[in-house]
Design an enzyme around this catalytic site. Structure first.
Site, PDB file in Angstrom:
ATOM      1  N   GLY A  68       0.796  -1.218   0.000  1.00 36.35           N
ATOM      2  CA  GLY A  68       0.000   0.000   0.000  1.00 36.35           C
ATOM      3  C   GLY A  68       0.825   1.262   0.000  1.00 36.35           C
ATOM      4  N   THR A  91      -1.247  -2.992  -3.445  1.00 34.48           N
ATOM      5  CA  THR A  91      -1.973  -3.963  -4.224  1.00 34.48           C
ATOM      6  C   THR A  91      -2.079  -3.539  -5.686  1.00 34.48           C
ATOM      7  OG1 THR A  91      -3.242  -4.755  -2.341  1.00 34.48           O
ATOM      8  CG2 THR A  91      -4.258  -5.060  -4.493  1.00 34.48           C
ATOM      9  N   ASN A 116      -8.069   4.838   5.900  1.00 37.18           N
ATOM     10  CA  ASN A 116      -8.016   5.042   4.450  1.00 37.18           C
ATOM     11  C   ASN A 116      -9.139   4.286   3.768  1.00 37.18           C
ATOM     12  OD1 ASN A 116      -7.004   2.858   2.349  1.00 37.18           O
ATOM     13  ND2 ASN A 116      -6.111   2.341   4.344  1.00 37.18           N
ATOM     14  N   PHE A 120      -7.747   0.613  -3.847  1.00 35.86           N
ATOM     15  CA  PHE A 120      -6.835   0.031  -4.856  1.00 35.86           C
ATOM     16  C   PHE A 120      -6.595   0.960  -6.043  1.00 35.86           C
ATOM     17  CE2 PHE A 120      -8.141  -4.664  -3.775  1.00 35.86           C
ATOM     18  CZ  PHE A 120      -7.427  -4.582  -2.586  1.00 35.86           C
ATOM     19  N   ASN A 182      -4.388 -10.541  -1.754  1.00 40.14           N
ATOM     20  CA  ASN A 182      -5.089  -9.664  -0.821  1.00 40.14           C
ATOM     21  C   ASN A 182      -6.581  -9.937  -0.939  1.00 40.14           C
ATOM     22  OD1 ASN A 182      -6.123  -7.655   0.745  1.00 40.14           O
ATOM     23  ND2 ASN A 182      -5.283  -5.950  -0.441  1.00 40.14           N
ATOM     24  N   SER A 185      -8.865  -6.335   1.945  1.00 36.97           N
ATOM     25  CA  SER A 185      -9.024  -4.875   1.975  1.00 36.97           C
ATOM     26  C   SER A 185     -10.501  -4.560   2.151  1.00 36.97           C
ATOM     27  CB  SER A 185      -8.511  -4.247   0.692  1.00 36.97           C
ATOM     28  OG  SER A 185      -8.978  -2.912   0.631  1.00 36.97           O
ATOM     29  N   THR A 188     -12.762  -2.399  -1.297  1.00 32.98           N
ATOM     30  CA  THR A 188     -13.288  -2.877  -2.569  1.00 32.98           C
ATOM     31  C   THR A 188     -14.512  -3.723  -2.231  1.00 32.98           C
ATOM     32  OG1 THR A 188     -11.159  -2.871  -3.696  1.00 32.98           O
ATOM     33  CG2 THR A 188     -12.819  -4.355  -4.592  1.00 32.98           C
ATOM     34  N   LYS A 221      -3.311 -12.615   2.643  1.00 30.75           N
ATOM     35  CA  LYS A 221      -3.416 -11.528   3.632  1.00 30.75           C
ATOM     36  C   LYS A 221      -4.843 -11.434   4.148  1.00 30.75           C
ATOM     37  CE  LYS A 221      -2.194  -6.713   4.459  1.00 30.75           C
ATOM     38  NZ  LYS A 221      -1.391  -5.587   3.972  1.00 30.75           N
ATOM     39  N   ASN A 250      -4.624  -7.042   7.723  1.00 25.66           N
ATOM     40  CA  ASN A 250      -4.958  -5.825   6.994  1.00 25.66           C
ATOM     41  C   ASN A 250      -5.583  -4.811   7.986  1.00 25.66           C
ATOM     42  OD1 ASN A 250      -5.578  -4.079   4.760  1.00 25.66           O
ATOM     43  ND2 ASN A 250      -5.675  -5.897   3.457  1.00 25.66           N
ATOM     44  N   THR A 315       1.782   2.285   8.981  1.00 31.70           N
ATOM     45  CA  THR A 315       1.420   3.501   9.716  1.00 31.70           C
ATOM     46  C   THR A 315       2.540   3.960  10.665  1.00 31.70           C
ATOM     47  OG1 THR A 315      -0.865   2.780   9.536  1.00 31.70           O
ATOM     48  CG2 THR A 315      -0.432   4.553  11.093  1.00 31.70           C
TER      49      THR A 315
HETATM   50  C1  LIG Z   1      -3.053   4.327   3.263  1.00 27.69           C
HETATM   51  C2  LIG Z   1      -2.982   2.827   3.334  1.00 27.69           C
HETATM   52  C3  LIG Z   1      -3.057   2.070   2.156  1.00 27.69           C
HETATM   53  C4  LIG Z   1      -3.007   0.683   2.208  1.00 27.69           C
HETATM   54  N1  LIG Z   1      -3.070  -0.030   1.049  1.00 27.69           N
HETATM   55  C5  LIG Z   1      -2.972  -1.380   1.088  1.00 27.69           C
HETATM   56  C6  LIG Z   1      -2.991  -2.147  -0.101  1.00 27.69           C
HETATM   57  O1  LIG Z   1      -3.073  -1.608  -1.210  1.00 27.69           O
HETATM   58  N2  LIG Z   1      -2.919  -3.498   0.012  1.00 27.69           N
HETATM   59  C7  LIG Z   1      -2.807  -4.132   1.213  1.00 27.69           C
HETATM   60  O2  LIG Z   1      -2.719  -5.361   1.245  1.00 27.69           O
HETATM   61  N3  LIG Z   1      -2.764  -3.438   2.366  1.00 27.69           N
HETATM   62  C8  LIG Z   1      -2.842  -2.076   2.328  1.00 27.69           C
HETATM   63  N4  LIG Z   1      -2.789  -1.379   3.497  1.00 27.69           N
HETATM   64  C9  LIG Z   1      -2.687  -2.105   4.776  1.00 27.69           C
HETATM   65  C10 LIG Z   1      -1.243  -2.155   5.276  1.00 27.69           C
HETATM   66  O3  LIG Z   1      -0.432  -2.894   4.405  1.00 27.69           O
HETATM   67  C11 LIG Z   1      -1.176  -2.817   6.670  1.00 27.69           C
HETATM   68  O4  LIG Z   1      -1.493  -4.178   6.545  1.00 27.69           O
HETATM   69  C12 LIG Z   1      -2.123  -2.182   7.680  1.00 27.69           C
HETATM   70  O5  LIG Z   1      -2.139  -0.783   7.541  1.00 27.69           O
HETATM   71  C13 LIG Z   1      -1.745  -2.532   9.126  1.00 27.69           C
HETATM   72  O6  LIG Z   1      -0.424  -2.146   9.425  1.00 27.69           O
HETATM   73  P1  LIG Z   1      -0.059  -0.739  10.148  1.00 27.69           P
HETATM   74  O7  LIG Z   1      -0.885  -0.622  11.375  1.00 27.69           O
HETATM   75  O8  LIG Z   1       1.415  -0.822  10.391  1.00 27.69           O
HETATM   76  O9  LIG Z   1      -0.383   0.327   9.157  1.00 27.69           O
HETATM   77  C14 LIG Z   1      -2.859   0.034   3.458  1.00 27.69           C
HETATM   78  C15 LIG Z   1      -2.764   0.785   4.631  1.00 27.69           C
HETATM   79  C16 LIG Z   1      -2.821   2.166   4.587  1.00 27.69           C
HETATM   80  C17 LIG Z   1      -2.722   2.956   5.866  1.00 27.69           C
END
Ligand SMILES: Cc1cc2nc3c(=O)[nH]c(=O)nc-3n(C[C@H](O)[C@H](O)[C@H](O)COP(=O)(O)O)c2cc1C
Length: 332
Positions: A68, A91, A116, A120, A182, A185, A188, A221, A250, A315
């Site tokens: 992401g 993704t 967020n 995608f 994935n 999420s 979607t 995931k 996720n 994050t």
């Molecule tokens: C802005 C944003 C966009 C994300 N986009 C994706 C993504 O495209 N695909 C995915 O598998 N996870 C996505 N995630 C999830 C992160 O990969 C992660 O699994 C999730 O934020 C938990 O980890 P964290 O608390 O360290 O952020 C996204 C998270 C954030 C904050």
């Protein structure tokens, strides 16, 4: 004590709207990826190495970039220079798509969290495959494992999900050290239904059949919002289909007190996500990659103690910056 990023960089980035700050950061890292002196500067932040082997791959350290952050795979050399032990891009979806209307990323500084609902947004499998081929041909491919995270295109009906994933899988597998499916999420519509045992079986069977003679490790995931029964069923299906790893987790939809649609990440997700890692580890031998609320050495240690083999950051990086990697490695 605040680190250099928290003192000098974060105030600047946080003065911008969250998505603008994100694009600016990615644009700078993309530039740096093609400029040796900049890569040398980034390398000065690298943590010590602590090699780990998992599904036949060698990881110089167990800290990865979560999916992401670099959805389009534009800054692989910069992430490697910063010292990530592995990098997960995506993704990626079969079709290029713009994602949901803006604004769609929100900071919650008091909670050290983000919400967020990007949905995608990405350049699509064709364009990303071309970009990765150019990187490889130019000798800029990173020395650490690269995972490619794929998801379903928004306009593809759930019933055709397997074909949609298969398209991205075929386009991208040659570039990936592992592929993440994935299915979790929240942005979607319908995607999380792919966690239902029958749908997941069909998807894993379809991808597995395609894998060929030198199959790449397949990682799934999952969402933190699964019940115990749902998790058990997923683990059975993953084991039956020889899944190599599970990423837990996720973002969560469990945030009734926050009036914003989307997936919550960061500190409030930490314990829920760790609990899932612990449960998977108790029920299954499939290795777990932990993601969710890792902000310091203590929260990283918690994931390893719960049974994670590798961890991923998102994050935490937004709030603590790239020095977080060294902080974790020095204090683990
Ligand atoms: C802005 C944003 C966009 C994300 N986009 C994706 C993504 O495209 N695909 C995915 O598998 N996870 C996505 N995630 C999830 C992160 O990969 C992660 O699994 C999730 O934020 C938990 O980890 P964290 O608390 O360290 O952020 C996204 C998270 C954030 C904050």
């Amino acid at each position: 004590m605040k680190n250099g990023y928290e003192l000098f960089v974060r105030p600047l980035l946080f003065s911008l709207d969250a998505e603008t700050a994100h694009h600016l950061t990615i644009a700078l890292l993309q530039r740096a990826s093609h400029f040796d002196p900049a890569l040398r500067v980034l390398r000065s932040l690298q943590p010590s190495s602590k090699p780990k082997a998992l599904f036949g791959l060698n990881f110089p350290n167990p800290i990865g970039l979560a999916a992401g952050l670099d959805k389009n795979g534009v800054a692989l050399p910069a992430w490697a220079a910063l010292g990530f032990g592995f990098i997960e891009i995506g993704t990626v979806t079969a079709k290029a798509q713009p994602g949901n209307p803006k604004p769609r990323i929100f900071r919650l500084p008091e909670q050290q969290a983000l919400i967020n609902r990007l949905g995608f947004n990405n350049d699509g499998a064709d364009a990303i495959a071309q970009r990765l081929a150019a990187l490889r041909d130019n000798g800029l491919w990173p020395a650490v494992p690269v995972g490619i995270n794929i998801g379903k295109s928004r306009t593809t009906p759930l019933e055709q999900a397997t074909d949609d994933y298969l398209y991205s899988f075929r386009m991208l597998r040659d570039f990936a050290d592992y592929i993440t499916l994935n299915i979790s999420s929240p942005n979607t519509p319908g995607l999380r239904e792919l966690q239902e045992p029958e749908r997941l079986s069909e998807l894993l069977y379809g991808i597995g059949k395609e894998a060929g003679t030198a199959p790449k490790p397949l990682v799934v995931k999952i969402s933190p919002d699964l019940s115990g029964t749902e998790l058990k069923a997923i683990l059975v299906v993953c084991e039956e289909n020889g899944v190599s790893g599970i990423i837990a987790t996720n973002t969560t939809l469990d945030h009734s007190s926050i009036d914003q649609t989307g997936g919550l990440s960061g500190a409030p997700l930490r314990h829920k996500s760790t609990a899932l890692v612990r449960e998977i580890n108790a029920r299954s031998t499939i290795p777990v990659i932990a993601s969710g609320g890792i902000f310091d050495a203590e929260s990283a240690r918690e994931k390893f103690q719960a049974g994670a083999v590798l961890i991923q950051l998102y994050t935490g990086l937004v709030y603590r910056g790239p020095q977080l990697l060294r902080e974790i490695m020095e204090r683990l």
